[in-house]
Design a protein around this motif. Sequence first.
Motif, PDB file in Angstrom:
ATOM      1  N   LYS A   3      36.733  27.201  58.857  1.00  0.00           N
ATOM      2  CA  LYS A   3      36.471  28.642  58.759  1.00  0.00           C
ATOM      3  C   LYS A   3      36.657  29.236  60.152  1.00  0.00           C
ATOM      4  O   LYS A   3      35.716  29.323  60.944  1.00  0.00           O
ATOM      5  N   THR A   4      37.882  29.652  60.447  1.00  0.00           N
ATOM      6  CA  THR A   4      38.204  30.107  61.796  1.00  0.00           C
ATOM      7  C   THR A   4      37.483  31.404  62.161  1.00  0.00           C
ATOM      8  O   THR A   4      37.124  31.596  63.326  1.00  0.00           O
ATOM      9  N   ASP A   5      37.246  32.283  61.182  1.00  0.00           N
ATOM     10  CA  ASP A   5      36.521  33.526  61.483  1.00  0.00           C
ATOM     11  C   ASP A   5      35.104  33.221  61.953  1.00  0.00           C
ATOM     12  O   ASP A   5      34.611  33.831  62.903  1.00  0.00           O
ATOM     13  N   GLU A   6      34.445  32.273  61.280  1.00  0.00           N
ATOM     14  CA  GLU A   6      33.087  31.893  61.696  1.00  0.00           C
ATOM     15  C   GLU A   6      33.111  31.239  63.070  1.00  0.00           C
ATOM     16  O   GLU A   6      32.243  31.491  63.902  1.00  0.00           O
ATOM     17  N   LEU A   7      34.107  30.392  63.300  1.00  0.00           N
ATOM     18  CA  LEU A   7      34.222  29.726  64.593  1.00  0.00           C
ATOM     19  C   LEU A   7      34.443  30.751  65.702  1.00  0.00           C
ATOM     20  O   LEU A   7      33.810  30.670  66.755  1.00  0.00           O
ATOM     21  N   GLY A   9      33.411  33.794  65.724  1.00  0.00           N
ATOM     22  CA  GLY A   9      32.127  34.467  65.901  1.00  0.00           C
ATOM     23  C   GLY A   9      31.175  33.657  66.755  1.00  0.00           C
ATOM     24  O   GLY A   9      30.483  34.200  67.626  1.00  0.00           O
ATOM     25  N   ILE A  10      31.141  32.353  66.520  1.00  0.00           N
ATOM     26  CA  ILE A  10      30.263  31.470  67.305  1.00  0.00           C
ATOM     27  C   ILE A  10      30.729  31.415  68.761  1.00  0.00           C
ATOM     28  O   ILE A  10      29.915  31.435  69.682  1.00  0.00           O
ATOM     29  N   ILE A  11      32.032  31.365  68.951  1.00  0.00           N
ATOM     30  CA  ILE A  11      32.576  31.357  70.314  1.00  0.00           C
ATOM     31  C   ILE A  11      32.147  32.633  71.042  1.00  0.00           C
ATOM     32  O   ILE A  11      31.656  32.587  72.169  1.00  0.00           O
ATOM     33  N   ALA A  12      32.296  33.771  70.382  1.00  0.00           N
ATOM     34  CA  ALA A  12      31.913  35.056  70.987  1.00  0.00           C
ATOM     35  C   ALA A  12      30.413  35.124  71.243  1.00  0.00           C
ATOM     36  O   ALA A  12      29.975  35.613  72.289  1.00  0.00           O
ATOM     37  N   LYS A  13      29.618  34.627  70.294  1.00  0.00           N
ATOM     38  CA  LYS A  13      28.161  34.636  70.437  1.00  0.00           C
ATOM     39  C   LYS A  13      27.715  33.835  71.653  1.00  0.00           C
ATOM     40  O   LYS A  13      26.706  34.138  72.279  1.00  0.00           O
ATOM     41  N   ASN A  14      28.486  32.812  72.000  1.00  0.00           N
ATOM     42  CA  ASN A  14      28.194  31.991  73.169  1.00  0.00           C
ATOM     43  C   ASN A  14      28.741  32.602  74.456  1.00  0.00           C
ATOM     44  O   ASN A  14      28.638  32.003  75.525  1.00  0.00           O
ATOM     45  N   LEU A  53      29.094  24.493  71.798  1.00  0.00           N
ATOM     46  CA  LEU A  53      28.767  25.784  71.188  1.00  0.00           C
ATOM     47  C   LEU A  53      27.436  25.750  70.438  1.00  0.00           C
ATOM     48  O   LEU A  53      27.061  26.726  69.804  1.00  0.00           O
ATOM     49  N   ASN A  54      26.738  24.626  70.505  1.00  0.00           N
ATOM     50  CA  ASN A  54      25.438  24.471  69.838  1.00  0.00           C
ATOM     51  C   ASN A  54      25.518  24.838  68.358  1.00  0.00           C
ATOM     52  O   ASN A  54      24.704  25.605  67.850  1.00  0.00           O
ATOM     53  N   ILE A  55      26.499  24.275  67.671  1.00  0.00           N
ATOM     54  CA  ILE A  55      26.689  24.550  66.245  1.00  0.00           C
ATOM     55  C   ILE A  55      25.714  23.690  65.456  1.00  0.00           C
ATOM     56  O   ILE A  55      25.755  22.463  65.531  1.00  0.00           O
ATOM     57  N   THR A  56      24.823  24.360  64.716  1.00  0.00           N
ATOM     58  CA  THR A  56      23.772  23.638  63.999  1.00  0.00           C
ATOM     59  C   THR A  56      24.199  23.146  62.621  1.00  0.00           C
ATOM     60  O   THR A  56      23.628  22.200  62.103  1.00  0.00           O
ATOM     61  N   PRO A  58      27.651  22.169  61.395  1.00  0.00           N
ATOM     62  CA  PRO A  58      29.093  22.020  61.568  1.00  0.00           C
ATOM     63  C   PRO A  58      29.860  21.820  60.263  1.00  0.00           C
ATOM     64  O   PRO A  58      30.998  22.253  60.143  1.00  0.00           O
ATOM     65  N   ALA A  59      29.239  21.194  59.278  1.00  0.00           N
ATOM     66  CA  ALA A  59      29.948  20.926  58.024  1.00  0.00           C
ATOM     67  C   ALA A  59      30.409  22.207  57.349  1.00  0.00           C
ATOM     68  O   ALA A  59      31.493  22.258  56.766  1.00  0.00           O
ATOM     69  N   SER A  60      29.599  23.263  57.451  1.00  0.00           N
ATOM     70  CA  SER A  60      29.960  24.513  56.782  1.00  0.00           C
ATOM     71  C   SER A  60      31.131  25.218  57.455  1.00  0.00           C
ATOM     72  O   SER A  60      31.791  26.051  56.840  1.00  0.00           O
ATOM     73  N   ILE A  61      31.414  24.866  58.706  1.00  0.00           N
ATOM     74  CA  ILE A  61      32.522  25.493  59.432  1.00  0.00           C
ATOM     75  C   ILE A  61      33.757  24.595  59.451  1.00  0.00           C
ATOM     76  O   ILE A  61      34.849  25.006  59.115  1.00  0.00           O
ATOM     77  N   PHE A  62      33.559  23.334  59.841  1.00  0.00           N
ATOM     78  CA  PHE A  62      34.691  22.437  60.060  1.00  0.00           C
ATOM     79  C   PHE A  62      35.144  21.697  58.799  1.00  0.00           C
ATOM     80  O   PHE A  62      36.256  21.186  58.764  1.00  0.00           O
ATOM     81  N   PHE A  63      34.285  21.630  57.807  1.00  0.00           N
ATOM     82  CA  PHE A  63      34.654  20.897  56.596  1.00  0.00           C
ATOM     83  C   PHE A  63      34.448  21.750  55.363  1.00  0.00           C
ATOM     84  O   PHE A  63      34.008  21.297  54.314  1.00  0.00           O
ATOM     85  N   ALA A  64      34.792  23.026  55.487  1.00  0.00           N
ATOM     86  CA  ALA A  64      34.603  23.987  54.395  1.00  0.00           C
ATOM     87  C   ALA A  64      35.614  23.735  53.293  1.00  0.00           C
ATOM     88  O   ALA A  64      36.748  23.358  53.546  1.00  0.00           O
ATOM     89  N   LYS A  65      35.165  23.953  52.081  1.00  0.00           N
ATOM     90  CA  LYS A  65      36.073  23.858  50.938  1.00  0.00           C
ATOM     91  C   LYS A  65      36.524  25.268  50.595  1.00  0.00           C
ATOM     92  O   LYS A  65      35.757  26.205  50.644  1.00  0.00           O
ATOM     93  N   GLU A  66      37.780  25.386  50.227  1.00  0.00           N
ATOM     94  CA  GLU A  66      38.329  26.702  49.879  1.00  0.00           C
ATOM     95  C   GLU A  66      37.670  27.245  48.630  1.00  0.00           C
ATOM     96  O   GLU A  66      37.456  26.570  47.684  1.00  0.00           O
TER      97      GLU A  66
END
Length: 66
Positions: A3-7, A9-14, A53-56, A58-66
Amino acid sequence: MIKTDELRGIIAKNGLSQADVASKIGITPKTFYEKMKIGVFGSDEIQIMIDELNITDPASIFFAKE
C-alpha cells in the motif's frame, strides 16, 4: 502488494522524504521511486523501513491483499 499511499503517509509523518528513506535502505532515490511505482521491495529493505519508520502493523502495508 504494498500500500504505497499508506507508506508515503508514514514517511511524511516521520518527517522524512522518500529520498531519505532510499538512503536509509541503501538505494538511490530513483530506484526507490521505481520500487514504489511497482510496489515491490526486498525483505531486507522492508525490515529497515519497519525499523526506521516505527511501523507497528507492517503486514497491513507490505503484505496487503488487493
